[in-house]
Scaffold this active site. Structure first.
Site, PDB file in Angstrom:
ATOM      1  N   ASN A   9     -17.272  75.893 -20.616  1.00 40.35           N
ATOM      2  CA  ASN A   9     -18.082  76.509 -19.566  1.00 40.35           C
ATOM      3  C   ASN A   9     -18.061  75.566 -18.368  1.00 40.35           C
ATOM      4  OD1 ASN A   9     -20.074  77.554 -17.925  1.00 40.35           O
ATOM      5  ND2 ASN A   9     -21.765  77.127 -19.333  1.00 40.35           N
ATOM      6  N   TRP A  10     -17.271  75.932 -17.379  1.00 42.36           N
ATOM      7  CA  TRP A  10     -17.115  75.031 -16.224  1.00 42.36           C
ATOM      8  C   TRP A  10     -18.324  75.080 -15.289  1.00 42.36           C
ATOM      9  CZ3 TRP A  10     -11.321  75.699 -14.258  1.00 42.36           C
ATOM     10  CH2 TRP A  10     -10.454  75.247 -15.265  1.00 42.36           C
ATOM     11  N   LYS A  11     -19.224  76.036 -15.501  1.00 42.27           N
ATOM     12  CA  LYS A  11     -20.405  76.191 -14.636  1.00 42.27           C
ATOM     13  C   LYS A  11     -19.966  76.273 -13.168  1.00 42.27           C
ATOM     14  CE  LYS A  11     -23.136  74.018 -18.204  1.00 42.27           C
ATOM     15  NZ  LYS A  11     -24.309  73.259 -18.591  1.00 42.27           N
ATOM     16  N   HIS A  94     -27.106  82.312 -20.648  1.00 39.38           N
ATOM     17  CA  HIS A  94     -27.140  80.847 -20.674  1.00 39.38           C
ATOM     18  C   HIS A  94     -28.528  80.379 -20.228  1.00 39.38           C
ATOM     19  CE1 HIS A  94     -26.352  76.691 -19.676  1.00 39.38           C
ATOM     20  NE2 HIS A  94     -25.285  76.765 -20.449  1.00 39.38           N
ATOM     21  N   GLU A  96     -29.420  78.165 -18.295  1.00 38.97           N
ATOM     22  CA  GLU A  96     -29.537  77.945 -16.835  1.00 38.97           C
ATOM     23  C   GLU A  96     -29.759  79.271 -16.112  1.00 38.97           C
ATOM     24  OE1 GLU A  96     -25.916  75.711 -16.454  1.00 38.97           O
ATOM     25  OE2 GLU A  96     -26.848  74.067 -17.563  1.00 38.97           O
ATOM     26  N   GLU A 166     -27.795  76.740 -28.214  1.00 38.94           N
ATOM     27  CA  GLU A 166     -27.803  75.626 -27.268  1.00 38.94           C
ATOM     28  C   GLU A 166     -29.228  75.142 -27.028  1.00 38.94           C
ATOM     29  OE1 GLU A 166     -24.084  75.568 -24.685  1.00 38.94           O
ATOM     30  OE2 GLU A 166     -25.472  76.886 -23.676  1.00 38.94           O
ATOM     31  N   GLY A 172     -26.385  68.929 -21.064  1.00 40.39           N
ATOM     32  CA  GLY A 172     -26.128  68.041 -19.942  1.00 40.39           C
ATOM     33  C   GLY A 172     -26.944  66.758 -19.964  1.00 40.39           C
ATOM     34  N   SER A 212     -24.152  68.927 -24.914  1.00 34.22           N
ATOM     35  CA  SER A 212     -23.568  67.584 -24.981  1.00 34.22           C
ATOM     36  C   SER A 212     -22.588  67.411 -26.137  1.00 34.22           C
ATOM     37  CB  SER A 212     -24.669  66.515 -25.037  1.00 34.22           C
ATOM     38  OG  SER A 212     -25.478  66.584 -23.869  1.00 34.22           O
ATOM     39  N   GLY A 233     -19.829  72.168 -21.950  1.00 35.32           N
ATOM     40  CA  GLY A 233     -20.017  72.085 -20.497  1.00 35.32           C
ATOM     41  C   GLY A 233     -19.270  70.885 -19.934  1.00 35.32           C
ATOM     42  N   GLY A 234     -19.988  69.783 -19.768  1.00 37.26           N
ATOM     43  CA  GLY A 234     -19.442  68.579 -19.136  1.00 37.26           C
ATOM     44  C   GLY A 234     -18.071  68.173 -19.653  1.00 37.26           C
TER      45      GLY A 234
HETATM   46  P1  PGA Z   1     -23.055  70.415 -21.788  1.00 38.17           P
HETATM   47  O1  PGA Z   1     -23.313  71.949 -21.470  1.00 38.17           O
HETATM   48  O2  PGA Z   1     -21.894  70.358 -22.762  1.00 38.17           O
HETATM   49  O3  PGA Z   1     -22.727  69.796 -20.470  1.00 38.17           O
HETATM   50  O4  PGA Z   1     -24.312  69.875 -22.385  1.00 38.17           O
HETATM   51  C1  PGA Z   1     -23.199  72.925 -22.468  1.00 38.17           C
HETATM   52  C2  PGA Z   1     -23.583  74.276 -21.912  1.00 38.17           C
HETATM   53  O5  PGA Z   1     -24.507  74.344 -21.088  1.00 38.17           O
HETATM   54  O6  PGA Z   1     -22.979  75.295 -22.269  1.00 38.17           O
END
Ligand code: PGA
Length: 251
Positions: A9-11, A94, A96, A166, A172, A212, A233-234
């Site tokens: 997930n590149w956000k 998600h 967010e 999640e 993050g 993470s 994500g990251g």
């Molecule tokens: P993260 O994000 O790996 O940066 O914690 C995961 C996500 O939000 O899908």
């Protein structure tokens, strides 16, 4: 047996040019992946993504999808628009989106419905806050999120979707749930699915962990019996790190 699935997930990262570069690095690194691999770039990178990953083993996903076919929904995107680019997966709900953009259990359910109706597999995200975990509310909260998101689906549809567990406090932050903690909650999600949709759907539905996840902890998380992959994500923004998560290499 459930085939593992790792999604990046590149956000809100990567311009189209930067996306091209990252896809070009990823393609050779991922070509022998044993699991399903999905990349969810921002919408603005779908065009280069379509050109670059055609004929590779990388599947294309997005980070959101609207429930209507078209219409007065400023800033949203429909399944028809996404299908044009060969999109096969859509992240829905998600944390967010829930936290910053007013996504609710109801809209998550509507977006997931639209994805399924258009042959796109929803990756439905659920997860508790730190407060909820510390208050002992995790199971009740997550099972209600799962029930609401899956409301109205058939058993076969549930068997085909992806659920991503999640924990919000792990996203993050560098704080990962321990593999045992993640497994416990993922197993509870599978149990929730079993109660409502039966044992067959519960045995088939793939459940990812996200928060993470990185090359160091991926192998121990993936070794858990109910965890079928990760939403990254990251660590999905660096080709080598993502490839190592996909290969589950430990450092
Ligand atoms: P993260 O994000 O790996 O940066 O914690 C995961 C996500 O939000 O899908």
């Amino acid at each position: 047996m459930r085939k593992p699935i790792i999604a990046g997930n590149w956000k809100m990262n990567k311009t189209p040019e930067e996306a091209k570069e990252l896809f070009s690095e990823l393609i050779p690194l991922l070509k022998d992946a044993k699991c399903d691999v999905v990349i969810c770039p921002p919408f603005t990178a779908l065009c280069p993504a379509k050109k670059l990953i055609g004929g590779t083993n990388i599947h294309l996903g997005v980070q959101n999808i609207h429930w209507a076919k078209s219409g007065a929904f400023t800033g949203e995107i429909s399944a028809d628009m996404l299908k044009f680019f060969g999109v096969e997966y859509a992240i829905v709900g998600h944390s967010e989106r829930r936290q910053y953009f007013g996504e609710t259990d109801k809209t998550v359910n509507m977006r997931a419905r639209a994805a399924l109706d258009n042959g796109i597999t929803p990756i439905i995200c659920v997860g508790e806050s730190l407060e909820q975990r510390e208050g002992g509310e995790t199971n009740a909260f997550i099972s209600s999120q799962v029930r609401a998101a899956l409301n109205g689906m058939s058993e076969a549809e549930v068997a085909s979707i992806i659920i991503a567990y999640e924990p919000i406090w792990a996203i993050g932050t560098g704080k990962t749930a321990t593999a045992e903690m993640a497994e416990e909650t993922v197993a509870m999600i599978r149990q929730t699915v079993a109660e409502r949709f039966g044992a067959e759907a519960a045995a088939a539905v793939r459940i990812q962990y996200g928060g993470s996840m990185n090359p160091k902890n991926a192998a121990s998380l993936m070794a858990m019996p109910d965890i079928d992959g990760g939403l990254i994500g990251g660590a999905s923004l660096k080709a080598e790190d993502f490839a190592r998560v996909v290969r589950c290499d430990e450092q």
